[in-house]
Scaffold this motif. Sequence first.
Motif, PDB file in Angstrom:
ATOM      1  N   ARG A   1      -5.395   1.649  -2.094  1.00 38.06           N
ATOM      2  CA  ARG A   1      -4.611   0.451  -1.751  1.00 38.06           C
ATOM      3  C   ARG A   1      -3.822  -0.110  -2.939  1.00 38.06           C
ATOM      4  NH1 ARG A   1      -9.558  -1.161   0.974  1.00 38.06           N
ATOM      5  NH2 ARG A   1      -9.331  -0.592   3.154  1.00 38.06           N
TER       6      ARG A   1
ATOM      7  N   GLN B   1       0.833  -1.189   0.000  1.00 36.47           N
ATOM      8  CA  GLN B   1       0.000   0.000   0.000  1.00 36.47           C
ATOM      9  C   GLN B   1       0.873   1.246   0.000  1.00 36.47           C
ATOM     10  OE1 GLN B   1      -2.233  -0.621   3.534  1.00 36.47           O
ATOM     11  NE2 GLN B   1      -0.545  -0.258   4.879  1.00 36.47           N
TER      12      GLN B   1
ATOM     13  N   LEU C   1      -9.749   2.958   5.404  1.00 35.71           N
ATOM     14  CA  LEU C   1      -8.305   2.770   5.217  1.00 35.71           C
ATOM     15  C   LEU C   1      -7.585   2.420   6.522  1.00 35.71           C
ATOM     16  CD1 LEU C   1      -7.628   5.654   2.678  1.00 35.71           C
ATOM     17  CD2 LEU C   1      -7.583   3.186   2.219  1.00 35.71           C
TER      18      LEU C   1
END
Length: 190
Positions: A114, A25, A138
């Motif tokens: 992501r 990420q 998130l």
Amino acid sequence: MRASIRPLLLAGLLLSFGSRVTPAQPSTVILVRHAERAASPPSDPVLTDAGIQRAWDLTATLRGARVTVVVATQFQRTQLTAKPLADSLGIVPIVIRAGGPTAVHVDSVAATVRRQPAGSVVLVVGHSNTIPAIVGALGGPKLPDLCDTQYSQLFILEYPATEGSPRFIRARYGAADAPDSDACTRGMRQ
């Protein structure tokens, strides 16, 4: 603290995040609500003069943050908020349509974030009801929707180099919000 000093401190803080990279990420996600919007056109308003200034303040605040990706909705108010920074960096924003179910939009934004390469610094420009939900999606804390008069808040999620929850930072940029601008969130907590 004066508004001109805050961008320098925030930029330094964001630059310190760049050395830690998570393989799956981006390393940092910065989230803001669009700047102050005009009353018209009602279906897709542009920014007010104060909103245009806030968009430039965002650019000044994030100038040294090494933003690599910008995500916004199709609405003019998010596009115009992101435009000065995106243009200065030569970035074409990723547009994720909003207007349907909020949860679908939030999931789409979170999935797009992501997918960004390790080490990316992603700016997300959204709306009063989507930015808090995207923070939560998130891995950040659950936040209430922003009030209609709240525009100065900036949220940062810094992801650790190893597994774990992101570090959450709440900051402000540009002109201060009107006094008592958080009255709607205080009312929600009662």
